[in-house]
Design a protein around this motif. Structure first.
Motif, PDB file in Angstrom:
ATOM      1  N   LEU A  92      -3.130  -2.421  -3.274  1.00  0.00           N
ATOM      2  CA  LEU A  92      -4.134  -1.351  -2.566  1.00  0.00           C
ATOM      3  C   LEU A  92      -3.863  -0.262  -2.079  1.00  0.00           C
ATOM      4  N   ASP A  93      -4.923   0.902  -2.376  1.00  0.00           N
ATOM      5  CA  ASP A  93      -4.607   2.157  -1.693  1.00  0.00           C
ATOM      6  C   ASP A  93      -5.151   1.943  -0.089  1.00  0.00           C
ATOM      7  N   ALA A  94      -4.576   2.903   0.738  1.00  0.00           N
ATOM      8  CA  ALA A  94      -4.612   3.049   2.033  1.00  0.00           C
ATOM      9  C   ALA A  94      -6.037   3.702   2.448  1.00  0.00           C
ATOM     10  N   ASP A  95      -6.588   4.377   1.422  1.00  0.00           N
ATOM     11  CA  ASP A  95      -7.649   4.989   1.888  1.00  0.00           C
ATOM     12  C   ASP A  95      -9.048   4.172   1.871  1.00  0.00           C
ATOM     13  N   LEU A  96      -8.987   2.703   1.770  1.00  0.00           N
ATOM     14  CA  LEU A  96     -10.246   1.966   1.829  1.00  0.00           C
ATOM     15  C   LEU A  96     -11.173   2.163   0.594  1.00  0.00           C
ATOM     16  N   GLN A  97     -10.509   2.945  -0.370  1.00  0.00           N
ATOM     17  CA  GLN A  97     -11.483   2.995  -1.474  1.00  0.00           C
ATOM     18  C   GLN A  97     -11.230   1.465  -2.243  1.00  0.00           C
ATOM     19  N   ASP A  98     -10.294   0.937  -2.086  1.00  0.00           N
ATOM     20  CA  ASP A  98     -10.208  -0.420  -2.679  1.00  0.00           C
ATOM     21  C   ASP A  98     -10.739  -1.511  -1.690  1.00  0.00           C
TER      22      ASP A  98
ATOM     23  N   ARG B 139      11.209  12.019   0.109  1.00  0.00           N
ATOM     24  CA  ARG B 139      10.248  13.252  -0.267  1.00  0.00           C
ATOM     25  C   ARG B 139       9.001  12.754  -1.055  1.00  0.00           C
ATOM     26  N   ASN B 140       8.073  13.302  -1.439  1.00  0.00           N
ATOM     27  CA  ASN B 140       6.920  12.734  -2.338  1.00  0.00           C
ATOM     28  C   ASN B 140       7.396  12.619  -3.745  1.00  0.00           C
ATOM     29  N   PHE B 141       7.484  11.237  -4.059  1.00  0.00           N
ATOM     30  CA  PHE B 141       7.875  10.738  -5.367  1.00  0.00           C
ATOM     31  C   PHE B 141       6.691  10.358  -6.225  1.00  0.00           C
TER      32      PHE B 141
ATOM     33  N   ARG C 143     -16.778   6.021  -1.797  1.00  0.00           N
ATOM     34  CA  ARG C 143     -15.898   7.314  -1.299  1.00  0.00           C
ATOM     35  C   ARG C 143     -14.747   7.124  -0.430  1.00  0.00           C
ATOM     36  N   ARG C 144     -13.999   7.995  -0.508  1.00  0.00           N
ATOM     37  CA  ARG C 144     -12.934   7.759   0.550  1.00  0.00           C
ATOM     38  C   ARG C 144     -13.323   8.087   1.931  1.00  0.00           C
ATOM     39  N   VAL C 145     -13.104   7.210   2.905  1.00  0.00           N
ATOM     40  CA  VAL C 145     -13.500   7.074   4.409  1.00  0.00           C
ATOM     41  C   VAL C 145     -13.211   8.549   5.027  1.00  0.00           C
TER      42      VAL C 145
ATOM     43  N   SER D  38       0.898  -1.289  -0.032  1.00  0.00           N
ATOM     44  CA  SER D  38      -0.024  -0.019  -0.006  1.00  0.00           C
ATOM     45  C   SER D  38       0.979   1.277   0.054  1.00  0.00           C
ATOM     46  N   PRO D  39       0.558   2.187  -1.019  1.00  0.00           N
ATOM     47  CA  PRO D  39       1.371   3.493  -0.856  1.00  0.00           C
ATOM     48  C   PRO D  39       0.610   4.426  -0.037  1.00  0.00           C
ATOM     49  N   CYS D  40       1.457   5.307   0.883  1.00  0.00           N
ATOM     50  CA  CYS D  40       0.577   5.964   1.574  1.00  0.00           C
ATOM     51  C   CYS D  40       0.939   7.363   1.746  1.00  0.00           C
ATOM     52  N   PHE D  41       0.374   8.375   1.421  1.00  0.00           N
ATOM     53  CA  PHE D  41       0.753   9.773   1.287  1.00  0.00           C
ATOM     54  C   PHE D  41      -0.229  10.638   2.080  1.00  0.00           C
ATOM     55  N   ASN D  42       0.196  11.037   3.373  1.00  0.00           N
ATOM     56  CA  ASN D  42      -0.619  11.629   4.230  1.00  0.00           C
ATOM     57  C   ASN D  42      -1.679  10.983   4.778  1.00  0.00           C
ATOM     58  N   GLU D  43      -1.875   9.785   5.030  1.00  0.00           N
ATOM     59  CA  GLU D  43      -3.003   9.170   5.291  1.00  0.00           C
ATOM     60  C   GLU D  43      -3.116   8.685   6.784  1.00  0.00           C
ATOM     61  N   GLU D  44      -2.615   9.606   7.840  1.00  0.00           N
ATOM     62  CA  GLU D  44      -2.728   9.383   8.938  1.00  0.00           C
ATOM     63  C   GLU D  44      -4.156   9.210   9.471  1.00  0.00           C
TER      64      GLU D  44
ATOM     65  N   GLU E 130      -8.705  13.197   2.153  1.00  0.00           N
ATOM     66  CA  GLU E 130      -9.230  13.634   0.648  1.00  0.00           C
ATOM     67  C   GLU E 130      -8.392  13.189  -0.407  1.00  0.00           C
ATOM     68  N   THR E 131      -8.897  13.389  -1.659  1.00  0.00           N
ATOM     69  CA  THR E 131      -7.818  12.837  -2.906  1.00  0.00           C
ATOM     70  C   THR E 131      -6.527  13.552  -3.032  1.00  0.00           C
ATOM     71  N   LYS E 132      -5.663  12.776  -3.360  1.00  0.00           N
ATOM     72  CA  LYS E 132      -4.113  13.486  -3.385  1.00  0.00           C
ATOM     73  C   LYS E 132      -4.083  13.960  -4.842  1.00  0.00           C
ATOM     74  N   TRP E 133      -5.170  13.549  -5.894  1.00  0.00           N
ATOM     75  CA  TRP E 133      -5.002  14.078  -7.150  1.00  0.00           C
ATOM     76  C   TRP E 133      -5.628  15.425  -7.530  1.00  0.00           C
ATOM     77  N   SER E 134      -4.830  16.414  -7.868  1.00  0.00           N
ATOM     78  CA  SER E 134      -5.401  17.599  -8.454  1.00  0.00           C
ATOM     79  C   SER E 134      -6.171  17.124  -9.982  1.00  0.00           C
TER      80      SER E 134
ATOM     81  N   ASP F  43       5.712   4.871   2.636  1.00  0.00           N
ATOM     82  CA  ASP F  43       5.334   6.137   2.858  1.00  0.00           C
ATOM     83  C   ASP F  43       5.919   7.030   1.849  1.00  0.00           C
ATOM     84  N   ASP F  44       4.984   7.690   1.166  1.00  0.00           N
ATOM     85  CA  ASP F  44       5.723   8.694  -0.120  1.00  0.00           C
ATOM     86  C   ASP F  44       5.828   9.957   0.558  1.00  0.00           C
ATOM     87  N   GLY F  45       6.704  10.018   1.336  1.00  0.00           N
ATOM     88  CA  GLY F  45       7.064  11.409   1.761  1.00  0.00           C
ATOM     89  C   GLY F  45       5.988  12.233   2.526  1.00  0.00           C
TER      90      GLY F  45
HETATM   91  N1  UDP Z   1      -0.590   8.323  -3.001  1.00  0.00           N
HETATM   92  C1  UDP Z   1       1.099   8.395  -2.917  1.00  0.00           C
HETATM   93  N2  UDP Z   1       1.499   9.371  -3.382  1.00  0.00           N
HETATM   94  C2  UDP Z   1       0.955  10.594  -4.147  1.00  0.00           C
HETATM   95  C3  UDP Z   1      -0.455  10.451  -3.960  1.00  0.00           C
HETATM   96  C4  UDP Z   1      -1.043   9.345  -3.682  1.00  0.00           C
HETATM   97  O1  UDP Z   1       1.358   7.282  -2.593  1.00  0.00           O
HETATM   98  O2  UDP Z   1       1.623  11.378  -4.275  1.00  0.00           O
HETATM   99  C5  UDP Z   1      -1.442   7.403  -2.416  1.00  0.00           C
HETATM  100  C6  UDP Z   1      -2.387   7.506  -1.291  1.00  0.00           C
HETATM  101  O3  UDP Z   1      -1.881   7.359  -0.132  1.00  0.00           O
HETATM  102  C7  UDP Z   1      -3.321   6.404  -1.665  1.00  0.00           C
HETATM  103  C8  UDP Z   1      -3.255   6.186  -2.975  1.00  0.00           C
HETATM  104  O4  UDP Z   1      -1.860   6.794  -3.412  1.00  0.00           O
HETATM  105  O5  UDP Z   1      -2.989   5.471  -0.848  1.00  0.00           O
HETATM  106  C9  UDP Z   1      -4.251   6.653  -3.808  1.00  0.00           C
HETATM  107  O6  UDP Z   1      -4.472   8.154  -3.825  1.00  0.00           O
HETATM  108  P1  UDP Z   1      -5.851   8.921  -3.927  1.00  0.00           P
HETATM  109  O7  UDP Z   1      -6.890   8.339  -2.837  1.00  0.00           O
HETATM  110  O8  UDP Z   1      -5.298  10.446  -3.431  1.00  0.00           O
HETATM  111  O9  UDP Z   1      -6.258   8.975  -5.265  1.00  0.00           O
HETATM  112  P2  UDP Z   1      -7.772   8.651  -5.764  1.00  0.00           P
HETATM  113  O10 UDP Z   1      -8.126   7.255  -4.785  1.00  0.00           O
HETATM  114  O11 UDP Z   1      -8.465   9.780  -5.670  1.00  0.00           O
HETATM  115  O12 UDP Z   1      -7.420   8.213  -7.180  1.00  0.00           O
END
Ligand code: UDP
Ligand code: MG
Length: 316
Positions: free
Chosen positions: A101-107, A78-80, A208-210, A12-18, A213-217, A50-52
């Motif tokens: 799988l994403d850490a935000d429980l959307q998966d 840092r954030n990669f 929806r994210r629990v 699981s990739p995590c970016f500011n997922e506390e 918020e989404t990290k994708w602008s 942890d992606d920074g």
């Molecule tokens: N994430 C990451 N690095 C980033 C952006 C997101 O590791 O630069 C991780 C984030 O923590 C999450 C997953 O990728 O576990 C999906 O991100 P997000 O939920 O923001 O995207 P969406 O579900 O909206 O496509």
């Protein structure tokens, strides 16, 4: 069975997922217990990348790892970006099966037993997921997403599946194939179909994210989609050349018209406005095509620099 033999790795990739991490950890633990109870997979490992993050994510991971020796983690300097985080996780995973799988429980982790059954049966090498609805997403985002999938279908030979998530369960040969692609600019939505194998698709409604918020602008997504196009298609270059030929032919026609007009009506000085329009138009097209060439040049530059995909600050 060997002591360190791992059946399944959760990556699981995590970016500011506390805000979600605790809940996610509990959910994955629940699923992995269910897997071992049913005899599907006994030894598992949980890999967090942890992606920074700038919040408490890394200290939470340290904490998980202290309490639970199935947990392994990486902290980037840092954030990669998610692609790099996924790659790092896949490289670290040792399991016979690997699920990302994403850490935000959307998966929904509850799908994993079914996915594992499909791949473990030997009939498939990968279990992919796609969402069938885009509910809860801004309409404009869905619109552009749809256009993007159309465009990818037109421009590339690989099949980029609409709505496919990065939530996948893969067999070891599949993971190794994905890891064998050494490119710097990684576009997984293209890499997964590119390696081939047999994928079984599971569908679910958008969740929806629990929390958080989404990290994708929108801008980030747009640039990401360009990466995809330029990484998997050279047709934009062909389009640029075809435009060049078309304009050349058009200019020949223009010359003919001008010559005929000169012969029949003489040479009254007129038409500066149309000339200006033509110049503007042609220089616009030139800039556009030079831009396309520039995109490829930039990608080639990024590839030849051979920089690492990520830098690790801390690891367990
Ligand atoms: N994430 C990451 N690095 C980033 C952006 C997101 O590791 O630069 C991780 C984030 O923590 C999450 C997953 O990728 O576990 C999906 O991100 P997000 O939920 O923001 O995207 P969406 O579900 O909206 O496509
Ligand atoms: Mg998400």
């Amino acid at each position: 069975m060997e002591a360190n033999f791992i059946d399944i790795s959760f990556v699981s990739p995590c970016f500011n997922e506390e805000a979600t991490l605790q809940k996610f950890y509990a959910e994955v633990t629940r699923v992995s217990s269910a897997l071992s109870a049913s005899g599907q997979a006994s030894a598992c490992e949980l890999i967090f990348v942890d992606d920074g993050s700038v919040d408490a994510t890394s200290s939470m991971l340290r904490d998980f790892a202290q309490r639970d020796d199935r947990v392994r983690y990486l902290v980037f300097s840092r954030n990669f970006g998610k692609e790099s985080a996924l790659l790092a996780g896949l490289q670290k995973a040792r399991g016979r099966y690997v699920v990302t799988l994403d850490a935000d429980l959307q998966d929904p982790p509850s799908l994993i037993p079914e996915m594992l059954a499909a791949v473990a049966s030997g009939e498939f090498d990968c279990a992919g997921t796609r969402r069938v609805t885009r509910k809860g997403e801004p309409a404009i985002r869905s619109f552009f997403a749809r256009r993007f999938y159309r465009l990818m279908a037109m421009l590339t030979d690989i099949e980029v599946v609409d709505g496919a998530r990065d939530f996948r369960l893969m067999s070891r040969p599949y993971v190794n194939a994905v890891l064998s692609l050494g490119e710097r600019i990684r576009f997984s939505k293209g890499i997964f179909p590119w390696v081939g194998f047999r994928t079984k698709w599971f569908e679910y409604e958008n969740i929806r994210r629990v929390t958080g918020e989404t990290k994708w602008s929108f801008g980030k997504l747009f640039l990401y989609s360009l990466d995809g196009i330029f990484a998997f298609s050279s047709k934009p270059l062909a389009i640029a050349s075809i435009l060049g030929v078309l304009f050349f032919l058009l200019s020949l026609a223009f010359v003919a018209v001008i010559i005929v007009r000169r012969i029949t009506w003489g040479d009254p000085v007129a038409g500066w406005a149309s000339t200006a329009c033509i110049i503007l138009f042609c220089s616009g097209v030139q800039l556009f095509t030079v831009g396309i060439v520039g995109q490829y040049l930039a990608k080639v530059y990024a590839e030849v620099k051979q920089r690492p995909h990520y830098i690790v600050r801390e690891e367990k």
